[in-house]
Scaffold this active site. Structure first.
Site, short mmCIF file in Angstrom:
data_model
loop_
_atom_site.label_atom_id
_atom_site.label_comp_id
_atom_site.label_asym_id
_atom_site.label_seq_id
_atom_site.Cartn_x
_atom_site.Cartn_y
_atom_site.Cartn_z
N SER A 119 0.82 -1.21 0.00
CA SER A 119 0.00 0.00 0.00
C SER A 119 0.85 1.26 0.00
O SER A 119 1.95 1.28 0.55
CB SER A 119 -0.88 0.00 1.26
OG SER A 119 -1.52 1.23 1.44
N TYR A 143 -2.01 0.17 10.23
CA TYR A 143 -2.21 -0.50 8.94
C TYR A 143 -0.97 -0.36 8.06
O TYR A 143 -0.43 -1.34 7.54
CB TYR A 143 -3.44 0.07 8.23
CG TYR A 143 -3.53 -0.37 6.79
CD1 TYR A 143 -3.73 -1.71 6.47
CD2 TYR A 143 -3.38 0.54 5.74
CE1 TYR A 143 -3.79 -2.12 5.14
CE2 TYR A 143 -3.44 0.14 4.42
CZ TYR A 143 -3.64 -1.19 4.12
OH TYR A 143 -3.68 -1.60 2.82
N LYS A 147 1.86 -3.30 6.77
CA LYS A 147 2.20 -3.54 5.36
C LYS A 147 3.70 -3.40 5.14
O LYS A 147 4.31 -4.18 4.39
CB LYS A 147 1.42 -2.57 4.46
CG LYS A 147 -0.04 -2.93 4.31
CD LYS A 147 -0.23 -4.26 3.60
CE LYS A 147 -1.68 -4.57 3.31
NZ LYS A 147 -1.86 -5.88 2.64
#
Length: 332
Positions: A119, A143, A147
């Site tokens: 991402s 988040y 990643k």
């Protein structure tokens, strides 16, 4: 079923299911592993499906053995920024734990080609635009951090076990399958374009615009939107590259063009003829003013170019799924 078998973790989800369709169209057999925590079983249409949590390493190994899996696309992850702040344990457990389980299975079973769904959240607030693959990675939420940890895990396993990998950093995935086979379905829905379409069609109230005082042309946040069908095609091209013996890749997948929140609302009105009611509110903490990809590496290394990622095209493809009948959508 025929074709080279590719395991797709999270293949019942939004991006994963579109990738399965693209794999099947290219002659591969997608083998879906998904626990349906956010995916939909009726989105699995192009190959066998197993209701398995990616953290269940023995179950992953059994699927690999049954189909003689030749490569993996790893989409299975939790992916809501706000939720990751509220419940970091869930994100480290699912995203990091899932990656560890999958890498362990691949190492044991000698599966050597992996595509990882990463991402642009790994970059955090960028120092400069557009964002290149060499831009500093300073994620600002759990988040994005999970990643980035996943990227490092993959690189470490690759160095030890001879994996070839594709790390694909998405910008804002959106749109819907133009053939009508797959829609964008999230619960809760947090993505701007479907929210704008839902507001325009009366399925929900006014669209909230978080911040109108950013250093952008109209004061609202600017983002790079990539059509999910383009994104899926990029995954297939990356997998083909690896299966043909190409070196590992780390690539941004975006359009290279930014649109503001207010521009998206205006485009929905132009395409559908329906106004998007707006509520202007304060900034959300941690929202960068602008995020835009430099997509030249993907073009140079894979020959990848977006085909459906113009904003009007994205909205035309998505609108019918949100109560805007096709005849209402102006394709001119």
């Amino acid at each position: 079923m025929h074709g080279i078998p590719i395991m797709v973790t999270g293949g019942a989800g939004f991006i994963g299911s579109h990738a399965c369709k693209a794999l099947a169209s290219a002659g591969y057999m997608p083998v879906v592993v998904d626990n349906l925590s956010t995916g939909h079983a009726d989105s699995v249409k192009w190959g066998p499906y197993y209701n398995i949590d990616v953290r269940d390493t023995p179950a992953i190994l059994r699927v690999i053995a049954r189909y003689d899996i030749q490569g993996v696309m790893h989409f299975a992850a939790s992916a809501y920024v706000g939720e990751s702040v509220e419940d970091p344990q869930k994100y480290y457990d699912n995203n990091v734990g899932g990656m560890l389980s999958l890498l362990s299975a691949c190492a044991k079973a000698s599966v050597r080609e992996l595509i990882f769904s990463s991402s642009c959240a790994t970059y955090g607030i960028p120092d400069q635009l557009p964002i290149t693959e060499n831009s500093p990675q300073h994620p600002i939420n759990p988040y994005g951090r999970t990643k980035l940890i996943g990227e490092h895990m993959l690189m470490d396993y690759a160095a030890r076990y001879g994996f070839s990998y594709g790390i694909l950093r998405y910008f804002n995935a959106c749109g819907a399958d133009p053939d009508g086979d797959l829609a964008e379905r999230h619960d809760p829905e947090t993505h701007l374009i479907p929210l704008a379409l839902m507001s325009a069609s009366g399925l929900r109230g006014a669209l909230q615009v978080f911040g109108t005082d950013y250093d952008t042309p109209d004061g609202s946040c600017v983002r790079d939107y990539i059509h999910v069908s383009d994104l899926a095609r990029g995954h297939v091209m990356a997998m083909q590259h690896l299966l043909q013996g190409g070196p590992s890749l780390t690539l941004n997948l975006g359009s290279g063009r930014g649109y503001s929140v207010l521009e998206v609302a205006q485009a929905v009105k132009q395409v559908s003829g329906r106004k998007v009611p707006l509520t202007l509110t304060d900034r959300r903490p941690g929202d960068p003013p602008s995020l835009m990809a430099d997509p030249t590496q993907a073009q140079r290394l894979l020959g990848f170019k977006t085909e459906r990622s113009a904003l009007d095209q994205i909205i035309c493809d998505a609108a019918p799924y949100f109560g805007l009948a096709l005849e209402e959508v102006n394709h001119a």
